[in-house]
Scaffold this active site. Sequence first.
Site, PDB file in Angstrom:
ATOM      1  N   TYR A  74      35.241  28.771  36.265  1.00 36.76           N
ATOM      2  CA  TYR A  74      34.557  30.062  36.137  1.00 36.76           C
ATOM      3  C   TYR A  74      35.233  31.123  36.998  1.00 36.76           C
ATOM      4  CZ  TYR A  74      31.096  33.743  36.684  1.00 36.76           C
ATOM      5  OH  TYR A  74      30.473  34.959  36.706  1.00 36.76           O
ATOM      6  N   GLY A  92      29.711  36.138  34.209  1.00 37.75           N
ATOM      7  CA  GLY A  92      28.302  36.225  33.827  1.00 37.75           C
ATOM      8  C   GLY A  92      28.076  35.659  32.442  1.00 37.75           C
TER       9      GLY A  92
END
Length: 524
Positions: free
Chosen positions: A49, A56
């Site tokens: 990530y 998000g």
Amino acid sequence: MITEKHLSLSDFKEIVYDEKHVSLDRAILEKVAKNHDFLKGFASNKIIYGINTGFGPMAQYRISEDNLIALQYNLIRSHSSGSGKPIDPILVRGLLLARLNNFLQGYSGVHPELVELIVNLLNKKIYPVIYEHGGVGASGDLVQLAHLALSLIGEGEVWYQGEIRSTKEVFSVTGIKPLTIHVREGLALINGTSAMTGIAMINLIQAKKLLEWSVFLSAMTNEVVEAYDDHFSHELNHVKHHPGQQIVAAMMRNLLSNSQMIRSRKKHLYEGDKMDQDVFEDKVQEYYSLRCITQVLGPIHDTISQAEKVIVAEFNSVNDNPIIDHENANIFHGGNFHGDYVSLEMDKLKIAITKLSMLSERQLNYLLNAKLNEKFPPFLNLGTLGLNFGMQGMQFTATSTVAENQTYSMPMYIHSIPNNNDNQDIVSMGCNAALLTRRVIGNSFEVLAIQMMTVLQAVDFLDCTGKMASATLALYREIRAIFPVFTDDQPRYKDLDRVKKHFETAEPVFSSVHRAGANAAVLA
């Protein structure tokens, strides 16, 4: 020099307020470099990530290899969307140190260049322009920290030598090279609680100072009205098992130890022919704002102490996401950027400080209301009654300011509003909480300054300096040097500002000797 040892609130104060030069232990830089090198190798051919994904709710989108660096710059620029007033430079200095300390834990995957750049900014007193409005405190202080990151990459504006100037211009003048993004410096910079935490640390320093002034002013107020001594006695307070109450009582005893104005209940009410009177001339008990000081300020002391434990722990924590753990050769995704710890403590702190300002306002009202104190002229008017007004106008300011504090004391912690396509569906509002607490603290310095001015007028009305305690007399002289006695009506707003600034900037008035005595009394 910053080492691997956790920093205390005192360490923070030396760097932020005293502007102590910052240097880093070589072992810390080696740890940061090792962590960065691990991330570069580990991230290859893996979905991580914020490294090769969107952010998000757009984390499902993979980012191509040739766009990885652009991704980090896009994140910084897109989130530099703050508004409202620029945050005070002293708060930004605290924020910078908080973000630096997070990176120095060695779990963020940043290049050593980043920590060295932040150190350079601190030492050269260059502070990014960061705005009050924007962060919701869940992925951390995204917007505030994006403005920090924007300055680090050489864009936006910075405070330098008391002015807001172009970052590019200031970096050129001072010979600073902007940050180069290596792997995840963009996400590492904006994910975290460092804005709310840096502000919260400063709030703690000022709240402790406020408490000491409040104890001092409460002692002086008791002194000028010639109150009884038993309400702050060891015997009364040690049977209530709260450390804050006992410490406040001991502080008051130390401050008033050689006062000739504080009265003994035994001497004035227990001895002689008092029982022959149907109506007692001596007041049997004082109003609560005089008699219950240890019970009111004690919980405030304990609230500040608890907040310090939590906020200092957060300051020394790793608060971004994901966590790069080179020692266990893994990367852990989660929510360490969530600011609930800070938000809750700031809400509790601002409630406590609001109560402190309420106590000050009630003590002020007692001194100004001749029908209550039956001792002083109305509004401590040392001029001609009716023609002059004394402290009447000043009371309006104190009352209005306390009312504002009461409004600000509504908790932010429970005001979560989902956003970010409901990805951030429960948030902390931590930076808002810290900034509101900052306002409450500033307001409270105003209220205490007005009380201080009033107490001094009371001393001069009584002409009692020869009977005051050594400590209270010293404070009387200290403040009279910047606020002379007055009888004629003149604008007092500049006097108020001088006394307030003195309270805000002076070192804690309660000396280490007094504090040691207070702690010894508690332990006895």
